[in-house]
Motif scaffolding. Structure first.
Motif, PDB file in Angstrom:
ATOM      1  N   ASP A 174      14.785   0.933 -16.916  1.00 36.21           N
ATOM      2  CA  ASP A 174      13.932   0.869 -18.111  1.00 36.21           C
ATOM      3  C   ASP A 174      12.449   1.000 -17.759  1.00 36.21           C
ATOM      4  OD1 ASP A 174      13.598  -1.578 -16.882  1.00 36.21           O
ATOM      5  OD2 ASP A 174      13.943  -2.782 -18.696  1.00 36.21           O
ATOM      6  N   SER A 200      16.629   4.015 -19.934  1.00 38.05           N
ATOM      7  CA  SER A 200      16.487   3.489 -21.290  1.00 38.05           C
ATOM      8  C   SER A 200      15.056   3.042 -21.511  1.00 38.05           C
ATOM      9  CB  SER A 200      17.445   2.311 -21.503  1.00 38.05           C
ATOM     10  OG  SER A 200      17.156   1.255 -20.596  1.00 38.05           O
ATOM     11  N   GLY A 201      14.674   2.906 -22.790  1.00 40.39           N
ATOM     12  CA  GLY A 201      13.338   2.437 -23.123  1.00 40.39           C
ATOM     13  C   GLY A 201      12.265   3.298 -22.480  1.00 40.39           C
TER      14      GLY A 201
END
Length: 344
Positions: A174, A200-201
């Motif tokens: 992330d 992710s993110g």
């Protein structure tokens, strides 16, 4: 090359018949005795605060206490003895030394290679697994990012161990300051590393997984590097390039079904070195797996020989890439929206 090494790492002994044995380092050292230009450096052990920059402190404290109490089986694969804690700190310290040496300008015949153990790339933020207690390459990457004098804003990690570096992925998935690429055997332990796992993110797109079919040979790995890996590295433009250098994708390693030759590691090393130079990203190697003692020693030796002036042989222009491998690489390119002509 310069090799980070400590006798302390030999004291971590998971027991008879365990594949991650102290004999791994002994075999490497014995093979390197015959080579020109080998230097050894024993770095300071990694402070627990630096390990806790990556791992949950309660977890790390529990590992330390576990070892001080005599160790045992943390899980069915991951075993400690009393001396394991010192080996963990020594191995992580060698990895940080490799970063320090690379960022100080050590390259060419002085390129750093940390040969500590236990290995690290399966260790997740709050647990040990797969022979790994502390994630050496992740600790080293964070070490570079945390020191303002290094002016490092982005680190790339290329994991060529035959097993997916699930711990390294979990730690950085992330975040946008570390790009992680893992090429590994599809379906092998720990069963993670699908193409669709891309971060992710803030870290969306900064994870690249290249799961290769069992039986993949040199040509497939070289195509992966020349294609999606090179395209991704050029796009990310790292300030530092770290190699999670496992050698268990060798065709004679006892626990995998990838079919790399020893020469493949020379060819990959040559490509990594060239890319590092073109990106102006200092380069360091950190040992992960490799469990056939002779082929592990041969493979580390050929990495050294490549930096010592030996020209890699091949690849064999007649070797065709299997259709399943082509499909796997096309899937990676598509998932990351990269040019389908990149090196393929």
């Amino acid at each position: 090359m310069q090799f980070g090494y400590s006798e302390v790492c030999l004291a971590h002994d998971p027991g008879p018949r365990h594949p991650e044995s102290p004999d791994r380092l002994r075999a490497i050292r014995e093979r390197l005795k015959k080579k020109h230009g080998v230097e050894y450096v024993e770095a300071d052990p990694c402070p627990i605060d630096d390990i806790a920059a990556i791992h949950d402190r309660d977890y790390i404290e529990s590992v330390k206490e576990f070892c001080e109490d005599g160790g045992g089986n943390w899980d069915p694969d991951t075993t400690a003895v009393e001396e394991t804690w010192d080996a963990i700190c020594a191995s992580a310290g060698q990895a940080c030394w490799a970063v320090d040496a690379a960022l100080a300008g050590d390259s060419g015949r002085k390129t750093p290679f940390a040969i500590g153990r236990p290995p690290g790339h399966h260790a997740v933020p709050d647990d040990a697994m797969g022979f790994c207690f502390a994630n050496n390459v992740a600790i080293a990457a964070q070490h570079a990012l945390d020191h303002d004098e290094y002016d490092v804003d982005r680190v790339a990690i290329f994991d060529w161990d035959v097993h997916h570096g699930n711990g390294t992925q979990d730690i950085f998935e992330d975040r946008d300051d570390v790009f992680f690429v893992s090429i590994h055997e599809q379906g092998l332990y720990p069963g993670t590393g699908d193409v669709e796992e891309t971060g992710s993110g803030d870290g969306a797109g900064t994870t690249m997984n290249i799961p290769m079919p069992a039986g993949t040979s040199d040509a497939g790995y070289l195509a992966a590097f020349d294609g999606p890996i090179t395209a991704a590295l050029e796009s990310f433009d790292p300030d530092l390039l770290l190699i999670s250098a496992g050698f268990d994708a060798h065709r004679h390693d006892p626990i995998s079904r990838i079919r790399l030759s020893t020469e493949a590691y020379a060819l990959l090393t040559d490509r990594v070195r060239t890319r590092s130079d073109e990106l102006d990203a200092p380069l360091a190697f950190i040992l992960e797996g490799g469990y056939g003692l002779d082929v592990l020693a041969d493979s580390v030796s050929i990495v050294h020989e490549t930096f010592d002036g030996r020209e890699p042989l091949g690849p064999d222009d007649d070797e065709e890439i299997d259709e399943a491998v082509e499909d796997a690489l096309e899937a990676v390119l598509e998932e990351h929206e990269l040019d389908a002509d990149s090196g393929l």
